[in-house]
Scaffold this motif. Structure first.
Motif, PDB file in Angstrom:
ATOM      1  N   SER A 156       0.811  -1.218   0.000  1.00 46.02           N
ATOM      2  CA  SER A 156       0.000   0.000   0.000  1.00 46.02           C
ATOM      3  C   SER A 156       0.849   1.274   0.000  1.00 46.02           C
ATOM      4  N   SER A 157       2.143   1.140   0.216  1.00 45.54           N
ATOM      5  CA  SER A 157       3.022   2.306   0.287  1.00 45.54           C
ATOM      6  C   SER A 157       3.274   2.884  -1.105  1.00 45.54           C
ATOM      7  N   PRO A 158       3.306   4.210  -1.222  1.00 37.72           N
ATOM      8  CA  PRO A 158       3.665   4.821  -2.512  1.00 37.72           C
ATOM      9  C   PRO A 158       5.100   4.513  -2.919  1.00 37.72           C
ATOM     10  N   GLU A 159       5.898   3.995  -1.974  1.00 39.44           N
ATOM     11  CA  GLU A 159       7.292   3.646  -2.258  1.00 39.44           C
ATOM     12  C   GLU A 159       7.451   2.212  -2.741  1.00 39.44           C
ATOM     13  N   TRP A 160       6.343   1.444  -2.794  1.00 40.37           N
ATOM     14  CA  TRP A 160       6.447   0.021  -3.123  1.00 40.37           C
ATOM     15  C   TRP A 160       7.077  -0.203  -4.497  1.00 40.37           C
ATOM     16  N   GLU A 161       6.514   0.403  -5.524  1.00 43.55           N
ATOM     17  CA  GLU A 161       7.033   0.184  -6.878  1.00 43.55           C
ATOM     18  C   GLU A 161       8.471   0.678  -6.993  1.00 43.55           C
ATOM     19  N   LYS A 162       8.780   1.803  -6.376  1.00 42.28           N
ATOM     20  CA  LYS A 162      10.138   2.338  -6.414  1.00 42.28           C
ATOM     21  C   LYS A 162      11.123   1.342  -5.807  1.00 42.28           C
ATOM     22  N   ALA A 163      10.738   0.726  -4.686  1.00 37.13           N
ATOM     23  CA  ALA A 163      11.615  -0.244  -4.029  1.00 37.13           C
ATOM     24  C   ALA A 163      11.821  -1.472  -4.906  1.00 37.13           C
ATOM     25  N   MET A 164      10.754  -1.930  -5.569  1.00 32.79           N
ATOM     26  CA  MET A 164      10.872  -3.100  -6.446  1.00 32.79           C
ATOM     27  C   MET A 164      11.807  -2.812  -7.618  1.00 32.79           C
ATOM     28  N   ILE A 165      11.607  -1.689  -8.266  1.00 24.38           N
ATOM     29  CA  ILE A 165      12.419  -1.358  -9.432  1.00 24.38           C
ATOM     30  C   ILE A 165      13.870  -1.134  -9.038  1.00 24.38           C
ATOM     31  N   ALA A 166      14.104  -0.533  -7.873  1.00 24.00           N
ATOM     32  CA  ALA A 166      15.479  -0.343  -7.407  1.00 24.00           C
ATOM     33  C   ALA A 166      16.182  -1.681  -7.230  1.00 24.00           C
ATOM     34  N   ALA A 167      15.463  -2.670  -6.675  1.00 22.64           N
ATOM     35  CA  ALA A 167      16.048  -4.003  -6.509  1.00 22.64           C
ATOM     36  C   ALA A 167      16.327  -4.645  -7.869  1.00 22.64           C
ATOM     37  N   LEU A 168      15.404  -4.476  -8.808  1.00 29.24           N
ATOM     38  CA  LEU A 168      15.617  -5.025 -10.148  1.00 29.24           C
ATOM     39  C   LEU A 168      16.815  -4.367 -10.823  1.00 29.24           C
ATOM     40  N   ILE A 206       6.466  -7.200 -13.503  1.00 34.39           N
ATOM     41  CA  ILE A 206       6.619  -8.189 -14.570  1.00 34.39           C
ATOM     42  C   ILE A 206       7.340  -7.565 -15.766  1.00 34.39           C
ATOM     43  N   ALA A 207       6.931  -6.356 -16.150  1.00 32.54           N
ATOM     44  CA  ALA A 207       7.597  -5.667 -17.256  1.00 32.54           C
ATOM     45  C   ALA A 207       9.046  -5.354 -16.895  1.00 32.54           C
ATOM     46  N   GLY A 208       9.276  -4.976 -15.633  1.00 31.41           N
ATOM     47  CA  GLY A 208      10.633  -4.663 -15.202  1.00 31.41           C
ATOM     48  C   GLY A 208      11.552  -5.865 -15.264  1.00 31.41           C
ATOM     49  N   CYS A 209      11.071  -7.014 -14.847  1.00 30.36           N
ATOM     50  CA  CYS A 209      11.874  -8.239 -14.934  1.00 30.36           C
ATOM     51  C   CYS A 209      12.086  -8.642 -16.392  1.00 30.36           C
ATOM     52  N   ARG A 210      11.038  -8.523 -17.205  1.00 28.37           N
ATOM     53  CA  ARG A 210      11.172  -8.840 -18.637  1.00 28.37           C
ATOM     54  C   ARG A 210      12.229  -7.962 -19.290  1.00 28.37           C
ATOM     55  N   GLY A 247       2.837 -12.785 -18.078  1.00 28.79           N
ATOM     56  CA  GLY A 247       4.290 -12.728 -18.173  1.00 28.79           C
ATOM     57  C   GLY A 247       4.816 -13.305 -19.461  1.00 28.79           C
ATOM     58  N   MET A 248       4.250 -14.416 -19.891  1.00 30.63           N
ATOM     59  CA  MET A 248       4.707 -15.048 -21.127  1.00 30.63           C
ATOM     60  C   MET A 248       4.384 -14.200 -22.353  1.00 30.63           C
ATOM     61  N   ILE A 249       3.161 -13.698 -22.408  1.00 29.49           N
ATOM     62  CA  ILE A 249       2.774 -12.864 -23.541  1.00 29.49           C
ATOM     63  C   ILE A 249       3.607 -11.581 -23.557  1.00 29.49           C
ATOM     64  N   ALA A 250       3.908 -11.056 -22.374  1.00 33.01           N
ATOM     65  CA  ALA A 250       4.755  -9.862 -22.300  1.00 33.01           C
ATOM     66  C   ALA A 250       6.116 -10.125 -22.930  1.00 33.01           C
ATOM     67  N   HIS A 251       6.685 -11.301 -22.668  1.00 41.12           N
ATOM     68  CA  HIS A 251       7.981 -11.654 -23.239  1.00 41.12           C
ATOM     69  C   HIS A 251       7.892 -11.846 -24.755  1.00 41.12           C
ATOM     70  N   VAL A 252       6.908 -12.607 -25.203  1.00 41.05           N
ATOM     71  CA  VAL A 252       6.836 -12.983 -26.620  1.00 41.05           C
ATOM     72  C   VAL A 252       6.386 -11.826 -27.493  1.00 41.05           C
ATOM     73  N   HIS A 253       5.433 -11.029 -27.006  1.00 41.28           N
ATOM     74  CA  HIS A 253       4.824  -9.992 -27.833  1.00 41.28           C
ATOM     75  C   HIS A 253       5.207  -8.577 -27.422  1.00 41.28           C
ATOM     76  N   GLY A 254       6.104  -8.434 -26.440  1.00 44.09           N
ATOM     77  CA  GLY A 254       6.606  -7.122 -26.082  1.00 44.09           C
ATOM     78  C   GLY A 254       5.577  -6.164 -25.521  1.00 44.09           C
ATOM     79  N   LEU A 255       4.651  -6.669 -24.710  1.00 42.33           N
ATOM     80  CA  LEU A 255       3.583  -5.825 -24.182  1.00 42.33           C
ATOM     81  C   LEU A 255       4.111  -4.786 -23.199  1.00 42.33           C
ATOM     82  N   GLY A 256       3.452  -3.636 -23.154  1.00 45.03           N
ATOM     83  CA  GLY A 256       3.720  -2.633 -22.149  1.00 45.03           C
ATOM     84  C   GLY A 256       2.934  -2.917 -20.878  1.00 45.03           C
ATOM     85  N   PRO A 257       3.222  -2.185 -19.807  1.00 41.45           N
ATOM     86  CA  PRO A 257       2.553  -2.439 -18.523  1.00 41.45           C
ATOM     87  C   PRO A 257       1.025  -2.353 -18.582  1.00 41.45           C
TER      88      PRO A 257
END
Length: 321
Positions: A156-168, A206-210, A247-257
């Motif tokens: 629920s934190s506004p910092e959640w996505e930032k923390a995930m992307i920083a780790a990635l 998912i997009a960040g890991c891809r 996740g699979m379709i994101a990899h194969v077809h290059g989907l955005g978030p």
């Protein structure tokens, strides 16, 4: 293409997809009950869907009494969970203890057991390269694939996505220097509705890991195939078909978030199809070869405290015989 029951696509998709985490909430079984369940699944007809038994490394010694239930042909496969720590030094100290526990358990039981994965909570500081290099080097000595988890920021934190992307970003920088592959473990829910990331939050990771070519595994909240409202949490739970197919379709077809989030939010089982040639969601298609490659390299598995619920739901939806 006509969808068939137990089509080759669903078989390829589900192979060793579900790591059994019966020790954890909401099941919270005793070790005895959880390992007896795992043995039943391991020797049952649906063993092909079953991944390893998820257990804290600190509890491996308690499994000594049960290792004899397994064999070289049907080993007790384990995904070990490391301990949380407050800083990088504590993480490395805990890691050494974890690796010692894994090595001792392997030595005692030989080919009756198999430990190939370590799920490691990162400390509540940005993951620095020195830490990741040492984690990677130490795990390599035991042939372990490490999946790092960010555990310190509530969804629920506004910092959640930032923390995930920083780790990635930190993991990607480690890979760019030639370090051994590290994966990312993403928590997709919990026992209450406020523990579930939104489709948009999940899509961003998912997009960040891809984009960074980081392998993923998932845990928590993926009891059912398709996203739906569940009375037990008073909110919507993600579906494991949604998550892995997105996740699979994101990899194969290059989907955005945004398009990834659209798949994650879909609550219509009729939009998901399995055939002898592969799988599909609406107009997107993926071949069996692509499914197998992505499951092997990028979208590995998910931990669930129930093995029965996912397969019963798949049968109710006619995806499985």
């Amino acid at each position: 293409m006509k969808t068939s029951v137990n089509a080759l696509g669903i078989q390829t998709f589900l192979r060793h997809l579900i790591d059994y985490a019966g020790l954890f909430p909401p099941a919270s079984l005793s070790l005895e009950n959880a390992i007896e369940n795992y043995r039943t699944y391991k020797f049952g007809e649906d063993e092909w869907m079953l991944g390893p038994f998820v257990v804290p490394a600190s509890r491996l010694k308690e499994l000594d009494a049960y290792a004899g239930l397994f064999s070289r042909e049907k080993p007790l496969a384990i995904s070990a969970i490391g301990e949380k720590s407050g800083d990088a030094a504590g993480c490395l100290e805990a890691l050494q203890e974890t690796l010692a526990q894994i090595e001792a358990f392997r030595r005692q039981h030989g080919e009756r057991v198999s430990i190939g994965t370590l799920e490691l909570p990162l400390p509540p500081v940005p993951a620095d390269q020195t830490l990741l290099e040492k984690v990677s080097a130490e795990a390599r000595k035991l042939g372990l694939m490490v999946f790092c988890e960010v555990t310190t920021v509530h969804v629920s934190s506004p910092e959640w996505e930032k923390a995930m992307i920083a780790a990635l970003d930190a993991i990607a920088a480690h890979h760019a220097k030639g370090g051994d592959a590290l994966g990312f473990k993403l928590r997709t829910g919990g026992v209450t509705a406020d523990m579930f990331p939104s489709p948009q939050q999940l899509a961003a990771v998912i997009a960040g890991c891809r984009d960074r070519q980081i392998p993923m595994k998932f845990t928590a909240g993926l009891h059912h195939p398709i996203r739906s409202y569940r009375e037990e949490i008073g909110g919507r739970m993600h579906g494991f078909l949604n998550v892995f197919i997105a996740g699979m379709i994101a990899h194969v077809h290059g989907l955005g978030p945004d398009e990834i989030a659209r798949i994650l939010a879909d609550e219509d089982p009729g939009h998901f199809r399995f055939t002898d040639e592969g799988l599909g969601w609406l107009d997107y298609r993926i071949t069996n070869e692509q499914i197998a490659a992505l499951r092997s390299r990028m979208l590995r598995s998910y931990g669930c405290c129930s093995f029965d619920e996912p397969r019963e739901d798949l049968r109710a939806l006619k995806f499985l015989a």
